[in-house]
Design an enzyme around this catalytic site. Structure first.
Site, PDB file in Angstrom:
ATOM      1  N   HIS A   1     -11.733 -14.311   1.316  1.00  0.00           N
ATOM      2  CA  HIS A   1     -12.980 -13.646   1.130  1.00  0.00           C
ATOM      3  C   HIS A   1     -13.961 -14.469   0.573  1.00  0.00           C
ATOM      4  O   HIS A   1     -15.192 -14.301   0.891  1.00  0.00           O
ATOM      5  CB  HIS A   1     -12.687 -12.222   0.378  1.00  0.00           C
ATOM      6  CG  HIS A   1     -11.371 -11.420   1.069  1.00  0.00           C
ATOM      7  ND1 HIS A   1     -10.940 -10.246   0.472  1.00  0.00           N
ATOM      8  CD2 HIS A   1     -10.889 -11.679   2.185  1.00  0.00           C
ATOM      9  CE1 HIS A   1     -10.077  -9.590   1.139  1.00  0.00           C
ATOM     10  NE2 HIS A   1     -10.097 -10.468   2.229  1.00  0.00           N
TER      11      HIS A   1
ATOM     12  N   GLU B   1     -10.876  -5.948  -5.746  1.00  0.00           N
ATOM     13  CA  GLU B   1     -10.660  -7.104  -4.673  1.00  0.00           C
ATOM     14  C   GLU B   1     -12.201  -7.128  -3.816  1.00  0.00           C
ATOM     15  O   GLU B   1     -12.351  -6.291  -3.005  1.00  0.00           O
ATOM     16  CB  GLU B   1      -9.540  -7.120  -3.692  1.00  0.00           C
ATOM     17  CG  GLU B   1      -9.492  -8.225  -2.667  1.00  0.00           C
ATOM     18  CD  GLU B   1      -8.061  -8.188  -2.012  1.00  0.00           C
ATOM     19  OE1 GLU B   1      -7.336  -7.342  -2.237  1.00  0.00           O
ATOM     20  OE2 GLU B   1      -8.260  -8.699  -0.810  1.00  0.00           O
TER      21      GLU B   1
ATOM     22  N   MET C   1       2.835  -5.390  -8.147  1.00  0.00           N
ATOM     23  CA  MET C   1       1.306  -4.640  -7.648  1.00  0.00           C
ATOM     24  C   MET C   1       1.452  -3.796  -6.430  1.00  0.00           C
ATOM     25  O   MET C   1       2.379  -3.999  -5.723  1.00  0.00           O
ATOM     26  CB  MET C   1       0.571  -5.879  -7.121  1.00  0.00           C
ATOM     27  CG  MET C   1      -0.874  -5.398  -6.731  1.00  0.00           C
ATOM     28  SD  MET C   1      -1.108  -4.882  -5.093  1.00  0.00           S
ATOM     29  CE  MET C   1      -1.440  -6.432  -4.081  1.00  0.00           C
TER      30      MET C   1
ATOM     31  N   ASP D   1      -7.088 -14.590   7.883  1.00  0.00           N
ATOM     32  CA  ASP D   1      -5.945 -14.133   7.010  1.00  0.00           C
ATOM     33  C   ASP D   1      -4.759 -15.331   7.515  1.00  0.00           C
ATOM     34  O   ASP D   1      -3.581 -15.073   7.628  1.00  0.00           O
ATOM     35  CB  ASP D   1      -5.377 -12.888   7.105  1.00  0.00           C
ATOM     36  CG  ASP D   1      -6.134 -11.906   6.277  1.00  0.00           C
ATOM     37  OD1 ASP D   1      -6.504 -12.245   5.048  1.00  0.00           O
ATOM     38  OD2 ASP D   1      -6.389 -10.683   6.670  1.00  0.00           O
TER      39      ASP D   1
ATOM     40  N   ASP E   1      -5.165 -13.129  -4.410  1.00  0.00           N
ATOM     41  CA  ASP E   1      -4.360 -13.031  -3.080  1.00  0.00           C
ATOM     42  C   ASP E   1      -4.527 -14.637  -2.385  1.00  0.00           C
ATOM     43  O   ASP E   1      -5.654 -15.054  -2.016  1.00  0.00           O
ATOM     44  CB  ASP E   1      -5.259 -12.288  -1.959  1.00  0.00           C
ATOM     45  CG  ASP E   1      -4.762 -10.853  -2.291  1.00  0.00           C
ATOM     46  OD1 ASP E   1      -3.894 -10.498  -3.024  1.00  0.00           O
ATOM     47  OD2 ASP E   1      -5.295  -9.842  -1.669  1.00  0.00           O
TER      48      ASP E   1
ATOM     49  N   ASP F   1       2.398   1.709   3.530  1.00  0.00           N
ATOM     50  CA  ASP F   1       3.200   0.731   3.863  1.00  0.00           C
ATOM     51  C   ASP F   1       4.843   1.142   3.768  1.00  0.00           C
ATOM     52  O   ASP F   1       5.584   0.764   4.347  1.00  0.00           O
ATOM     53  CB  ASP F   1       2.996  -0.678   3.208  1.00  0.00           C
ATOM     54  CG  ASP F   1       1.700  -1.339   3.608  1.00  0.00           C
ATOM     55  OD1 ASP F   1       0.996  -1.027   4.422  1.00  0.00           O
ATOM     56  OD2 ASP F   1       1.390  -2.150   2.392  1.00  0.00           O
TER      57      ASP F   1
ATOM     58  N   ASP G   1      -1.286 -13.040   0.592  1.00  0.00           N
ATOM     59  CA  ASP G   1      -2.015 -11.842   1.465  1.00  0.00           C
ATOM     60  C   ASP G   1      -2.600 -12.552   2.941  1.00  0.00           C
ATOM     61  O   ASP G   1      -3.583 -13.080   2.911  1.00  0.00           O
ATOM     62  CB  ASP G   1      -3.154 -11.163   0.639  1.00  0.00           C
ATOM     63  CG  ASP G   1      -3.713 -10.242   1.724  1.00  0.00           C
ATOM     64  OD1 ASP G   1      -3.135 -10.044   2.768  1.00  0.00           O
ATOM     65  OD2 ASP G   1      -4.746  -9.648   1.282  1.00  0.00           O
TER      66      ASP G   1
ATOM     67  N   GLU H   1      -9.534 -12.983  -3.412  1.00  0.00           N
ATOM     68  CA  GLU H   1      -8.828 -13.533  -2.463  1.00  0.00           C
ATOM     69  C   GLU H   1      -9.640 -14.902  -1.747  1.00  0.00           C
ATOM     70  O   GLU H   1     -10.765 -14.954  -1.320  1.00  0.00           O
ATOM     71  CB  GLU H   1      -8.745 -12.508  -1.062  1.00  0.00           C
ATOM     72  CG  GLU H   1      -8.079 -13.110   0.066  1.00  0.00           C
ATOM     73  CD  GLU H   1      -7.739 -12.133   1.148  1.00  0.00           C
ATOM     74  OE1 GLU H   1      -7.022 -11.114   0.929  1.00  0.00           O
ATOM     75  OE2 GLU H   1      -8.022 -12.472   2.347  1.00  0.00           O
TER      76      GLU H   1
ATOM     77  N   LYS I   1     -14.883  -8.499  -1.270  1.00  0.00           N
ATOM     78  CA  LYS I   1     -14.977  -9.221   0.194  1.00  0.00           C
ATOM     79  C   LYS I   1     -16.191  -8.819   0.618  1.00  0.00           C
ATOM     80  O   LYS I   1     -16.625  -7.717   0.608  1.00  0.00           O
ATOM     81  CB  LYS I   1     -13.932  -8.498   1.155  1.00  0.00           C
ATOM     82  CG  LYS I   1     -13.690  -9.109   2.382  1.00  0.00           C
ATOM     83  CD  LYS I   1     -12.621  -8.334   3.271  1.00  0.00           C
ATOM     84  CE  LYS I   1     -12.503  -9.020   4.602  1.00  0.00           C
ATOM     85  NZ  LYS I   1     -11.373  -8.414   5.609  1.00  0.00           N
TER      86      LYS I   1
ATOM     87  N   HIS J   1       0.908  -1.232   0.006  1.00  0.00           N
ATOM     88  CA  HIS J   1      -0.050   0.002   0.019  1.00  0.00           C
ATOM     89  C   HIS J   1       0.975   1.203  -0.114  1.00  0.00           C
ATOM     90  O   HIS J   1       1.949   1.051   0.510  1.00  0.00           O
ATOM     91  CB  HIS J   1      -0.983   0.116   1.285  1.00  0.00           C
ATOM     92  CG  HIS J   1      -1.742  -1.086   1.433  1.00  0.00           C
ATOM     93  ND1 HIS J   1      -1.313  -2.150   2.147  1.00  0.00           N
ATOM     94  CD2 HIS J   1      -3.091  -1.185   1.054  1.00  0.00           C
ATOM     95  CE1 HIS J   1      -2.524  -2.886   2.204  1.00  0.00           C
ATOM     96  NE2 HIS J   1      -3.470  -2.302   1.682  1.00  0.00           N
TER      97      HIS J   1
ATOM     98  N   ASP K   1     -12.325 -12.798   9.931  1.00  0.00           N
ATOM     99  CA  ASP K   1     -11.344 -12.597   8.882  1.00  0.00           C
ATOM    100  C   ASP K   1      -9.988 -13.019   9.561  1.00  0.00           C
ATOM    101  O   ASP K   1      -9.459 -12.379  10.210  1.00  0.00           O
ATOM    102  CB  ASP K   1     -11.339 -11.308   8.518  1.00  0.00           C
ATOM    103  CG  ASP K   1     -10.283 -10.849   7.459  1.00  0.00           C
ATOM    104  OD1 ASP K   1      -9.666 -11.823   6.918  1.00  0.00           O
ATOM    105  OD2 ASP K   1     -10.195  -9.837   7.084  1.00  0.00           O
TER     106      ASP K   1
HETATM  107  C1  GLT Z   1      -5.889  -5.705   3.996  1.00  0.00           C
HETATM  108  C2  GLT Z   1      -6.876  -6.671   3.480  1.00  0.00           C
HETATM  109  C3  GLT Z   1      -6.633  -7.495   2.421  1.00  0.00           C
HETATM  110  C4  GLT Z   1      -6.333  -6.642   0.934  1.00  0.00           C
HETATM  111  C5  GLT Z   1      -5.138  -5.659   1.055  1.00  0.00           C
HETATM  112  C6  GLT Z   1      -5.188  -4.518   0.123  1.00  0.00           C
HETATM  113  S1  GLT Z   1      -4.905  -4.789   2.711  1.00  0.00           S
HETATM  114  O1  GLT Z   1      -5.041  -6.403   4.679  1.00  0.00           O
HETATM  115  O2  GLT Z   1      -7.464  -7.631   4.465  1.00  0.00           O
HETATM  116  O3  GLT Z   1      -7.574  -8.353   1.977  1.00  0.00           O
HETATM  117  O4  GLT Z   1      -5.965  -7.343   0.033  1.00  0.00           O
HETATM  118  O5  GLT Z   1      -5.549  -3.552   0.289  1.00  0.00           O
HETATM  119 MN    MN Z   2      -6.612  -9.399   0.036  1.00  0.00          MN
HETATM  120 MN    MN Z   3      -8.146 -10.634   3.761  1.00  0.00          MN
END
Ligand code: GLT
Ligand code: MN
Ligand code: MN
Length: 378
Positions: A224, A185, A92, A261, A249, A61, A291, A221, A187, A58, A259
């Protein structure tokens, strides 16, 4: 793990990590950071050492929101120097339109037009940063583009503002002569109660209403899709079918949870296998982008264990895909399934219908073979 092991990553595998992934400090809604700040100047050499191709980021970041122009330029120069030293790439770049309180009611879909304009301007600067770093993809994740109170904001207005914002950004990319494409993206929720355009399918339909649909694709992702209760493999397949898989992702997630991750391939082993199979069987040649977050229980060393394992897992699943194609029993099971689906009468009369009604397809056998392959029993 020897250097010749097929599970040792190399830059040719195209593995990338968001700076925010290894840099995640383990903060959650109930607890504070457990790890210190990790400088991008440290992340690049460490990931290079592990065999990654590059990083994504980002705007913030790398460059704090409060940086002056001179500070920004110095930070970018230092970062470019370290990228060059370690032959690392930035395929990216994305923009943070969710962290600052100014975005509490959305960025491109904020009710306040001043906030929407601020978001567009911030994203344009992030696009410039991406161009400077050689990024070909600009990701837009609408973390705050959503609502809790639909009475306060008509979702049709919000979608219109979303469209205007993305059109303005793509127009900017084109007018600057950049070759960059945009990847949206989806979600379903978190951090907002409900996010607009929650799935790959809704993003794809939306893309066709934009001024330059050819410049815009998706960045699905895994987690998501699972949060929406969907099959990520089918989501990604639909993006591929539409030539819209611009980026991906990779992570993992248990369904019906917050969430998470999770590290790629750490939870749903079969799902990860079919996802890698899909990517490897397709002509997607973009980054294999992780991600995910290291567990909150990890210290600084655990962060690199996480990064190493993410890539090693992808390669392990890729090995399994090769074994799938080389396994003679699996291949004959597939052959049997093919012929069970080919031979048979047409369905024009009761006899033909009954014949097909009674037909079994032998998927149990194939599924068990795949399960045993993944369990290391074959
Ligand atoms: C954030 C989110 C991710 C996105 C990122 C891009 S930031 O951590 O949970 O899924 O891909 O903005
Ligand atoms: Mn993501
Ligand atoms: Mn995520």
């Amino acid at each position: 793990m020897s250097i010749h092991s097929p599970l040792t990553p190399s830059p040719a595998d195209g593995f990338t990590f968001g700076l925010w992934t290894v840099g995640n400090r383990g903060r959650d809604p109930f607890g504070d950071a457990v790890r210190g700040v990790l400088s991008p100047l440290t992340v690049v050499p460490e990931l290079h050492k592990l065999g990654a191709y590059g990083v994504s980021l980002h705007d913030n970041d790398l460059v704090p929101m409060s940086a002056s122009l001179a500070e920004r330029d110095r930070i970018v120069r230092e970062f470019q120097a370290v990228l060059k030293d370690y032959h690392m790439h930035v395929p990216m770049v994305t923009v943070n339109l969710f962290y600052d309180p100014v975005f509490k009611d959305g960025a491109l879909t904020a009710r306040a037009s001043q906030v929407r304009q601020f978001a567009v301007d911030k994203a344009k600067k992030a696009i410039d940063l991406g161009e400077e770093l050689g990024a070909e993809i600009f990701v837009l994740w609408g973390g705050r583009e959503g609502a809790e109170v639909d009475a306060a904001k008509d979702p049709r207005d919000a979608l219109g503002w979303y469209r205007d914002g993305i059109n303005a950004l793509v127009e900017y990319i084109v007018s600057q002569g950049y070759s960059m494409c945009v990847a949206l993206e989806p979600k379903p929720n978190e951090p907002r109660g409900d996010l607009y355009l929650p799935t790959v399918g809704s993003m794809l339909a939306f893309i066709h209403t934009l001024d330059h649909p050819e410049k815009v694709g998706v960045n699905p992702e895994i987690a998501h899709a699972k949060m929406a209760g969907l099959n990520p493999v089918h989501e990604v397949a639909q993006a591929i079918d539409q030539n819209k898989l611009f980026h991906i992702d990779l992570n993992d997630q248990r369904i019906a949870r917050f969430d998470q991750d999770l590290r790629f391939g750490s939870d749903d082993i079969k799902g990860a296998f079919y996802l890698v199979k899909l990517l490897e069987d397709s002509d997607y040649n973009g980054p294999r982008h992780f991600d995910a977050h290291p567990y909150r229980s990890e210290d600084a060393k655990g962060v690199w264990d996480f990064a190493r394992a993410s890539m090693r897992s992808y390669l392990a699943y890729r090995e399994k895909v090769q074994q799938f194609y080389q396994d003679s029993e699996i291949q004959s099971a597939l052959e049997r399934i093919r012929s069970l689906n080919q031979e048979g009468p047409d369905l024009g009369n009761e006899e033909g219908l009954n014949w097909w009604r009674e037909r079994g397809y032998a998927y149990e056998e194939l599924d068990q073979l795949v399960t045993e392959l993944l369990l290391g029993l074959r």
